[in-house]
Design a protein around this motif. Structure first.
Motif, short mmCIF file in Angstrom:
data_model
loop_
_atom_site.label_atom_id
_atom_site.label_comp_id
_atom_site.label_asym_id
_atom_site.label_seq_id
_atom_site.Cartn_x
_atom_site.Cartn_y
_atom_site.Cartn_z
N PHE A 58 0.79 -1.23 0.00
CA PHE A 58 0.00 0.00 0.00
C PHE A 58 0.82 1.28 0.00
O PHE A 58 0.33 2.33 -0.42
N LEU A 59 2.06 1.24 0.47
CA LEU A 59 2.87 2.45 0.57
C LEU A 59 4.01 2.48 -0.43
O LEU A 59 4.80 3.42 -0.45
N GLY A 60 4.12 1.44 -1.26
CA GLY A 60 5.15 1.41 -2.29
C GLY A 60 6.55 1.19 -1.78
O GLY A 60 7.52 1.47 -2.48
N GLU A 61 6.69 0.68 -0.55
CA GLU A 61 8.03 0.43 0.00
C GLU A 61 8.66 -0.77 -0.71
O GLU A 61 8.00 -1.78 -0.95
N LYS A 62 9.95 -0.64 -1.04
CA LYS A 62 10.64 -1.73 -1.72
C LYS A 62 11.02 -2.83 -0.73
O LYS A 62 11.66 -2.57 0.28
N VAL A 63 10.59 -4.03 -1.03
CA VAL A 63 10.88 -5.20 -0.19
C VAL A 63 11.52 -6.26 -1.07
O VAL A 63 10.93 -6.68 -2.07
N GLY A 64 12.74 -6.66 -0.71
CA GLY A 64 13.46 -7.65 -1.51
C GLY A 64 12.93 -9.07 -1.29
O GLY A 64 12.10 -9.32 -0.41
N TRP A 65 13.46 -9.98 -2.10
CA TRP A 65 12.96 -11.36 -2.03
C TRP A 65 13.24 -12.00 -0.68
O TRP A 65 12.48 -12.88 -0.24
N ARG A 66 14.31 -11.58 -0.01
CA ARG A 66 14.61 -12.17 1.30
C ARG A 66 13.54 -11.83 2.32
O ARG A 66 13.10 -12.69 3.10
N ARG A 67 13.11 -10.55 2.32
CA ARG A 67 12.07 -10.18 3.28
C ARG A 67 10.71 -10.76 2.88
O ARG A 67 9.90 -11.09 3.75
N TRP A 68 10.45 -10.89 1.57
CA TRP A 68 9.22 -11.57 1.15
C TRP A 68 9.22 -13.01 1.65
O TRP A 68 8.17 -13.52 2.11
N THR A 69 10.37 -13.65 1.57
CA THR A 69 10.47 -15.03 2.08
C THR A 69 10.23 -15.06 3.58
O THR A 69 9.52 -15.94 4.10
N ALA A 70 10.82 -14.10 4.30
CA ALA A 70 10.62 -14.03 5.76
C ALA A 70 9.16 -13.83 6.11
O ALA A 70 8.64 -14.44 7.05
N ILE A 71 8.46 -12.99 5.33
CA ILE A 71 7.03 -12.77 5.58
C ILE A 71 6.25 -14.07 5.39
O ILE A 71 5.42 -14.44 6.22
N GLY A 72 6.54 -14.77 4.28
CA GLY A 72 5.84 -16.02 4.02
C GLY A 72 6.08 -17.06 5.11
O GLY A 72 5.14 -17.71 5.58
N VAL A 73 7.33 -17.20 5.52
CA VAL A 73 7.66 -18.18 6.57
C VAL A 73 7.02 -17.76 7.89
O VAL A 73 6.49 -18.60 8.64
N GLY A 74 7.05 -16.46 8.20
CA GLY A 74 6.45 -15.98 9.44
C GLY A 74 4.95 -16.22 9.49
O GLY A 74 4.42 -16.64 10.53
N LEU A 75 4.27 -15.99 8.38
CA LEU A 75 2.83 -16.25 8.35
C LEU A 75 2.54 -17.75 8.46
O LEU A 75 1.51 -18.15 9.03
N ALA A 76 3.44 -18.56 7.95
CA ALA A 76 3.29 -20.01 8.15
C ALA A 76 3.42 -20.35 9.63
O ALA A 76 2.74 -21.26 10.14
N GLY A 77 4.28 -19.61 10.35
CA GLY A 77 4.37 -19.79 11.79
C GLY A 77 3.08 -19.44 12.50
O GLY A 77 2.68 -20.12 13.47
N VAL A 78 2.38 -18.40 12.01
CA VAL A 78 1.07 -18.06 12.59
C VAL A 78 0.08 -19.19 12.37
O VAL A 78 -0.70 -19.55 13.28
N LEU A 79 0.10 -19.76 11.19
CA LEU A 79 -0.79 -20.91 10.91
C LEU A 79 -0.48 -22.08 11.83
O LEU A 79 -1.38 -22.84 12.23
N LEU A 80 0.79 -22.24 12.18
CA LEU A 80 1.17 -23.30 13.10
C LEU A 80 0.58 -23.06 14.49
O LEU A 80 0.27 -24.01 15.22
N ILE A 81 0.42 -21.79 14.85
CA ILE A 81 -0.15 -21.45 16.15
C ILE A 81 -1.66 -21.68 16.16
O ILE A 81 -2.21 -22.29 17.10
N ILE A 82 -2.36 -21.20 15.11
CA ILE A 82 -3.83 -21.28 15.15
C ILE A 82 -4.36 -22.59 14.58
O ILE A 82 -5.49 -22.99 14.88
N ARG A 83 -3.56 -23.25 13.72
CA ARG A 83 -3.89 -24.58 13.18
C ARG A 83 -5.29 -24.68 12.57
O ARG A 83 -6.14 -25.45 13.04
N PRO A 84 -5.59 -23.89 11.52
CA PRO A 84 -6.91 -24.01 10.88
C PRO A 84 -7.08 -25.38 10.24
O PRO A 84 -6.15 -25.94 9.67
N GLY A 85 -8.27 -25.93 10.35
CA GLY A 85 -8.55 -27.24 9.79
C GLY A 85 -8.29 -28.39 10.73
O GLY A 85 -8.75 -29.50 10.50
N ALA A 86 -7.54 -28.12 11.81
CA ALA A 86 -7.27 -29.18 12.78
C ALA A 86 -8.50 -29.40 13.66
O ALA A 86 -9.37 -28.53 13.79
#
Length: 289
Positions: free
Chosen positions: A113-141
């Motif tokens: 939304f703000l046009g900030e440049k985010v490299g592939w490393r931080r995109w990867t960190a975001i994806g892995v971090g959100l996977a960690g959130v899914l590990l906490i809430i465990r949807p579908g379990a």
């Protein structure tokens, strides 16, 4: 020395936030949700308005109608209503774990939304971090609790609030912004009172607890502002995660909660990716400088 002071202020802020969460748990167990939001919101708005007045600022100001401020107030309502609702329905430790995704969501929102440049490393960190959130809430379990979605909504609201704060001119005092946010929460609580348990007359002990919670909230706001103004952001910001330590200690010692291994694993992933994202952002700022 400034960084040490900043780290100390940030740690104090996170302790005050964790203690405020504890007070809110007690309050939501004794009083209806809408009433709790109204009391905390109006009380905090009044005290921050008084503080702003002592600084020489008028509460009713054109600042209130600025688009970023209005968006920020709406995000604060979403965050606080969802957060307090979650506190009344799910363990404090689980809620505290989920909202640690806030820095990752802020980075994601800044890129989208703000046009900030985010490299592939931080995109990867975001994806892995959100996977960690899914590990906490465990949807579908089988053990998935739909009330955990209130925690997710709280994390999203906090991130939107932080993103909306960035365009606000630095000349706008923090005390006014805080007063407006609390007032918006108080108004939301007033609207919810007829639909969320009505009104109960609190006893003297509960009045004291609520006042203590409001004062703790003010300490947290002041300390986090001081931390960001005294120390380097890249050094000070990671100390936000001390809130998780305090929250887990309170959850276990005060509310007799147990924290399972999957939740701890998810928290580890979220915190590790958040710290990595902070580090990459600091590197990018140094290169830009």
């Amino acid at each position: 020395m400034d960084n040490i002071k900043g780290m100390a202020w940030m740690t104090l802020a996170m302790l005050a936030f964790a203690l405020t969460d504890m007070v809110l748990v007690f309050a939501t167990r004794a009083l209806p949700l809408g009433q709790v939001l109204f009391l905390f919101g109006t009380g905090g708005a009044a005290l921050f308005a008084l503080w702003a007045g002592l600084q020489g600022h008028r509460w009713w100001s054109p600042v209130l109608l600025m688009r970023p401020v209005m968006i920020r107030n709406g995000a604060e309502v979403l965050a606080t209503v969802s957060f307090v609702t979650a506190l009344s329905l799910i363990p404090l430790s689980t809620l505290s774990a989920v909202i640690q995704a806030n820095p990752l969501l802020v980075t994601l929102g800044a890129a989208l939304f703000l046009g900030e440049k985010v490299g592939w490393r931080r995109w990867t960190a975001i994806g892995v971090g959100l996977a960690g959130v899914l590990l906490i809430i465990r949807p579908g379990a089988a053990a998935f609790d739909p009330n955990l979605l209130f925690a997710v909504a709280a994390a999203i609201g906090l991130s939107l609030r932080d993103l909306a704060t960035r365009p606000v001119p630095k000349t706008v005092p923090t005390t006014l912004l805080a007063s407006y946010s609390f007032a918006a929460v108080g108004l939301a609580g007033l609207i919810l009172i007829p639909f969320a348990g009505g009104w109960q007359v609190p006893d003297a002990a509960m009045v004291g607890i609520i006042l203590g919670g409001i004062l703790l909230g003010m300490v947290a706001y002041f300390a986090i502002t001081a931390a960001m103004r005294v120390g380097e952001i890249a050094v000070v910001t990671p100390f936000r995660y001390t809130r998780l330590v305090f929250a887990f200690a309170i959850a276990v010692a005060v509310f007799d909660e147990t924290i399972d291994a999957l939740t701890l694993a998810g928290v580890g992933v979220v915190v590790a990716t958040g710290l990595y994202s902070f580090w990459r952002e600091a590197q990018a700022r140094r290169r830009a400088a």
